[in-house]
Scaffold this active site. Structure first.
Site, short mmCIF file in Angstrom:
data_model
loop_
_atom_site.label_atom_id
_atom_site.label_comp_id
_atom_site.label_asym_id
_atom_site.label_seq_id
_atom_site.Cartn_x
_atom_site.Cartn_y
_atom_site.Cartn_z
N CYS A 137 -5.40 18.10 38.67
CA CYS A 137 -6.71 17.75 39.25
C CYS A 137 -7.08 18.75 40.35
CB CYS A 137 -6.63 16.38 39.93
SG CYS A 137 -6.71 15.04 38.80
N GLY A 224 -2.76 18.04 20.49
CA GLY A 224 -2.49 17.91 19.07
C GLY A 224 -1.50 18.95 18.57
N THR A 273 -2.21 12.56 20.82
CA THR A 273 -3.34 12.70 19.90
C THR A 273 -3.09 12.05 18.55
OG1 THR A 273 -4.00 14.71 21.05
CG2 THR A 273 -4.79 14.48 18.80
#
Ligand SMILES: Cc1cc2nc3c(=O)[nH]c(=O)nc-3n(C[C@H](O)[C@H](O)[C@H](O)COP(=O)(O)O)c2cc1C
Length: 311
Positions: A137, A224, A273
């Protein structure tokens, strides 16, 4: 002699002091707060649930489109939407407490004080086994430098979080760095109990017909199967650099994918994912690990941790 396939392997692991009945967890942000998947998956069967990231105050997230499918992966820019720690404690934890699974809470903030605030709120709560600290962040107070890509900022943040709680602290590292081992060492020096890696890789996709980015946020996080080799490599590097236990993730779809991470040095794995394609992906991964161990005659999963033969 017992045929190899008759052996029931021991899948239990102790991760940073947290007892897991098996090493299969859910990756933060891909399994909601458990409740969303409970009609597909018996949560009691999972080693643990790592919940969607929680902040001190509610966050609305980014405008749509927030997701774009890519070859063997996806880009997301959800923007860390969540109801805030108070709603999480009142409305989400009671549901999760009904299950015999380790609940790990993913936390984040936009300043060191926000991280410490959310961690302090969670410290006294029951039913929480550990904290996973998402350091990807920007620190708004320090001009937007991203905690997870600045070693000094990561160390200061993780040290402050470590001091603010009795719970095990797992640092979730960003892959968007040149040398992951520097950040693994910073987490160790800050007193963290474990590492989680990897978070998403920063990416971008453009619609060439209208010349605009596919995501309203312009850039997003790539996840993914496309990222799995990068993730396995980083887990391997981190495992050799520090003695901390690691939760490995990035593109895990099958038991064999998960075992790559274990051999690279992870003690547990998280499925992300893949849950969007197959809501039972966690159980498929678990069954795949069990079948592989039985077939290979391996009696304990712990015997495989870090056992990649690199010559
Ligand atoms: C839609 C989406 C939301 C995510 N939200 C979070 C989050 O809130 N906190 C976090 O630390 N990681 C978050 N992640 C990152 C995942 O937990 C995981 O680290 C990453 O996707 C790699 O694993 P995968 O390839 O199996 O998805 C999110 C990923 C996706 C795809």
């Amino acid at each position: 002699m017992t045929p190899k396939s008759k052996i029931k392997p021991d899948l239990s692991v102790t991760f940073a002091g947290i007892k897991l009945k098996n090493p299969v967890l859910t990756a933060s942000g891909t399994f909601g707060y458990g409740e969303e998947y409970a009609e597909f998956v018996d949560l009691n069967k999972l080693g643990g649930v790592i919940v969607k990231g929680i902040s001190l105050k509610p966050i609305k997230g980014n405008p749509p489109p927030r997701i774009w499918e890519t070859p063997s992966g996806m880009l997301n820019a959800i923007g860390l939407e969540n109801p805030g720690v108070d709603v999480f404690l009142d409305a989400k934890v009671p549901f999760l407490k009904k299950y015999d699974t380790a609940v790990i809470v993913n936390v984040f903030g936009y300043s060191l004080e926000e991280y410490v605030g959310v961690v302090e709120r969670l410290d006294d709560a029951s039913g929480i086994a550990g904290l996973e600290v998402n350091i990807s962040c920007p620190n708004v107070k320090a001009g937007g430098i991203v905690f997870g890509t600045n070693v000094k900022a990561a160390f200061e943040l993780l040290s402050a979080v470590r001091k603010a709680t009795k719970l095990p602290v797992i640092a979730k590292l960003s892959p968007n760095v040149t040398d992951i081992t520097e950040f693994a060492r910073a987490a160790r020096d800050a007193g963290c109990d474990g590492l989680s890696l990897i978070n998403t890789l920063l990416g971008m996709a453009i619609d060439v017909r209208c010349g605009k980015p596919r995501l309203a946020n312009c850039t997003g996080g790539l996840s993914g199967p496309a990222i799995r080799p990068v993730a396995v490599r980083m887990v391997w590097q981190a495992a050799r650099a520090v003695p901390l236990p690691i939760i490995g993730m990035g593109g895990i779809v099958t038991g064999e994918d998960a075992l790559e991470f274990i051999l690279a040095g992870a003690s547990a794995v998280a499925v992300g994912t893949a849950n969007f394609i197959n809501p039972r992906a966690t159980l498929d991964v678990l069954e795949g690990i069990e079948a592989h161990l039985a077939q290979q005659g391996v009696s304990r999963i712990t015997d495989l941790i870090g056992k990649v033969e690199t010559g």
